[in-house]
Every structure is written in structure tokens, then in C-alpha cells.
Design an enzyme around this catalytic site. Structure first.
Site, mmCIF file in Angstrom:
data_model
loop_
_atom_site.group_PDB
_atom_site.id
_atom_site.type_symbol
_atom_site.label_atom_id
_atom_site.label_comp_id
_atom_site.label_asym_id
_atom_site.label_seq_id
_atom_site.Cartn_x
_atom_site.Cartn_y
_atom_site.Cartn_z
ATOM 1 C CB SER A 72 -40.099 68.392 -6.492
ATOM 2 O OG SER A 72 -40.971 67.922 -5.486
ATOM 3 C CD GLN A 84 -36.634 74.275 -2.254
ATOM 4 O OE1 GLN A 84 -37.356 75.275 -2.246
ATOM 5 N NE2 GLN A 84 -36.890 73.225 -1.493
ATOM 6 C CB ALA A 127 -36.789 66.520 -6.497
ATOM 7 C CB CYS A 165 -34.982 65.208 3.386
ATOM 8 S SG CYS A 165 -36.007 65.558 1.955
#
Length: 383
Positions: free
Chosen positions: A201, A181, A70, A327
Site C-alpha cells: 500500500s 506495514q 492493500a 479501518c
């Protein structure tokens, strides 16, 4: 260990791993070596996986560009669209997004300010959702691109893309969404959502890490300037040899999601409601951050009444959860998402994220709730 951090990453499904294994050691041909049989076999596997992902997203397989995940997809979508517009003489420079977006959206948008573009970060309400009128007001100025994530990675709150897309269209802008998500958790239809660009992702829905995709609309065609120069793979949008095992894994994960999404979502929602009720009984005064109704089934972002979240997590090391975005883990800082929703710093510090997934059991959740409640009361729970 009880793993409850499924927004950070998911376990690679054993069925996905099984599908991938032959492509590491037996069928190891380069998918771009079309001159011989092994290369063609790998190329066929790539296209089969592309079709599997397209079926899940209700997209044309030709609209899917494989990437490393992503972060790359978001950068390619946002920077690629902006640079193409500038190259072709489009005078629009405004790029609109939300203050609660993932850093891999906020970063590219801010980077483009150095190239003469105008970043606009819209606020959200206490429930974590965007007020459509704020978007209309922002689009009163000619806008090139709007980027709104479908599901927030910290709170699990769902943005109403179906309501926002017509506003973007009326404003004449392109619409991008980070779907990291949402894929595998919500039914998605690229046509119904009227998206121009969308990022995916693999490791967020039981596929392998290191693989993702970017949806790039064909009609009307969206054009991008690539980030990478090289061999011109992926129709020139993403040069580099495709990792056949990872692409096969992404396709298998997509096929499993298409088959099991509805049943799985109902099971996970029931587990979420169960653990929420148990935690609220064990920790009176505990609150849910963001809309509970407009939220993916597997997410709870919880605000503890009395204790710092990091302290509670340290007292219960056998439970794997987080305070927010993975992250940002290397740099512990207050959640920009919760702060944007109006929480005070002490409230943010008392908040943690609990992510339920495909392999979470009811027994694990019951034990995790008991462990967290003990930790909240100051009783250390051995791992």
C-alpha cells in the site's frame, strides 16, 4: 497539531508529490494508448515506477501488479488463488490465517466460506506472535493458502516470516503476506522470504493514497482468477486504466525508501525509545502491548494504567493518534488484535496506538508526551 498516527497513513513526501505533479496536467496521456507518443510516455513512466518498486522488494518487475491499495491486493491474492484452485480441480479447501490479521484479510477469508472453503484462524501469544508449532499442526490437514501479515497494523509486532515460510513449504501450501506495514520500514526480499503473494500500500510509506501493488510470484508461477473483468490491463490480473500520477508517486516513494530506510529506521527507533521513556516516567504503570523487541521502529501500542484511552484522547485533541485500526474508526469497537493477545476488555479500552514517522520531530514527541500525561491526570489540554 502533532501527528502520531503513521500506521493509519503517512504524509505524502513532498518529493513524491513533486514527481507526481506533471502527470496530472502536462503528461496526461493514457498509458494504455500505445499508438501515440503521449500514451507511450505514460506507459514508460509506469514501467519505470514498476522497476523502482521491484528494486525495493528485490522482485522481478514482471511480478508486480498495480492495484488501488492493500485491500484490493489482499482480496485479489486470497480470492484469486482460491478460485483458481477450485477452477483447476485442486481439492484443497483450507485457508489458514491469524486472528490478528487486518480486516481486509479476515474478510476475504471468511467470504470464501460461502464458496465452500474452510477458514482457519490461528491464535497468537501474548506478545502478538504466532507459535510456529500451531502452524505445523494446522498444516497437518491439506491446505491451499496461508496468509500471515509481516507487521501488525495495531501493535507493530513483526511475524517471523523467514521461520514460517519453510513450514508452509513443507505443508505444500502457498504463502501470502500483507506487507502494508512493513514496506519502507523493514528490509524486504521476496526471494529470501519465499513468498508467493504479497500486498503493498503506497500511503503507508509516504506515497499517495489510492495506489498499491500485489506481488505475484513467477517461478514457480502463481495463478489467480482476477476480481475485475475489462480491458485486461496488468497482464489480465487487474483490468482498468492505471492512474499514472499515483503509480509514479508509488515508484518515487519506493526509491526514497530504498535509499533512506536504514538511516530513517535508526532515527525513528531512537525517537520511539525517547518518548516511551518520557511517558513511562510521566505515567507510572503504563505498559507496552505486544513484543517491544520484535516491533517496527515507529510503533508503540500503549496501555494506560487508570484512564480510558478515548477519554484521554478527547482531553488532548492536539495529538493525533488512535486506539487501533483506522479501518474500524467508523465503528468504535474493542480491538480484535489486543483481545486475541489475551487483554481483558478494560485493558483494551485503556490502550492507544502511537505511530512515529519520517516527519516526526523530537520536540513534537516531548510535547505530545506532556499533553498525554496531563490528559491522563484529568487536565484538559487545548488543541
Amino acid at each position: 497539531m502533532i501527528y502520531l498516527d503513521n500506521q493509519a497513513t503517512t504524509q505524502c513526501d513532498p518529493r513524491v508529490l513533486e514527481a507526481m505533479l506533471p502527470w496530472f496536467g502536462v503528461e496526461y496521456g493514457n498509458p494504455h494508448s500505445a499508438e501515440h507518443a503521449m500514451g507511450q510516455t505514460a506507459a514508460d513512466a509506469i514501467e519505470h515506477a514498476r522497476g523502482q518498486l521491484a528494486e525495493l522488494l528485490h522482485a522481478d518487475p514482471r511480478e508486480l501488479v498495480f492495484t488501488s491499495g492493500a485491500t484490493e491486493s489482499n482480496n485479489l491474492a486470497i480470492k484469486g488463488a482460491a478460485r483458481h484452485a477450485r477452477r483447476t480441480g485442486d481439492p484443497r479447501r483450507r485457508i489458514v490465517t491469524l486472528v490478528t490479521e487486518h480486516p481486509c484479510v479476515l474478510g476475504p477469508v471468511r467470504d470464501l466460506a460461502e464458496e465452500g472453503f474452510e477458514p482457519v484462524m490461528l491464535p497468537v501469544g501474548p506478545d502478538g506472535r504466532l507459535d510456529p508449532q500451531r502452524l505445523r499442526d494446522a498444516l497437518a490437514v491439506p491446505t491451499l493458502l496461508v496468509s500471515v501479515m509481516a507487521v501488525n497494523n495495531e501493535t507493530g509486532v513483526i511475524q517471523d516470516l523467514a521461520a514460517l515460510a519453510p513450514i508452509v513449504r513443507a505443508g505444500g501450501a502457498m504463502l501470502h503476506s500483507d506487507l502494508a506495514q512493513a514496506v519502507g520500514k523493514l528490509p524486504l526480499d521476496m526471494r529470501a522470504l519465499d513468498l508467493d503473494l504479497a500486498s503493498i500500500s503506497g500511503h503507508k510509506f509516504y506515497g499517495p493514497k489510492g495506489i498499491g501493488a500485489l506481488f505475484v510470484r513467477r517461478r514457480p508461477r502463481v495463478r489467480l482468477v482476477p476480481l475485475l473483468s475489462g480491458g485486461g490491463q496488468e497482464r489480465g490480473l487487474r483490468s482498468g486504466t492505471l492512474p499514472t500520477p499515483l503509480v509514479v508517486g508509488l515508484g518515487e516513494a519506493a526509491q526514497l525508501a530504498a535509499l533512506e530506510l536504514t538511516k530513517e529506521a535508526a532515527r525513528i527507533r531512537a525517537l520511539r525509545d525517547r518518548v516511551l521513556a518520557r511517558l513511562q516516567a510521566l505515567i507510572p504503570g503504563m505498559m507496552v502491548n505486544g513484543s517491544l523487541e520484535q516491533r517496527i521502529p515507529g510503533n508503540l501500542n500503549l496501555r494506560l494504567p487508570n484512564r480510558d484511552a478515548l477519554a484521554v484522547m478527547a482531553m488532548a485533541p492536539g495529538v493525533c493518534l488512535s486506539t487501533g485500526s483506522a479501518c474500524s474508526a467508523a465503528e468504535i469497537q474493542p480491538s480484535h488484535v489486543l483481545s486475541a493477545m489475551g487483554l481483558e476488555p478494560d485493558q483494551v479500552a485503556r490502550s492507544l496506538r502511537l505511530g512515529i514517522g519520517r516527519f516526526t520531530s523530537a520536540d513534537e514527541l516531548d510535547r505530545a508526551a506532556d499533553m498525554l500525561a496531563s490528559a491522563h491526570d484529568g487536565v484538559a489540554v487545548p488543541a
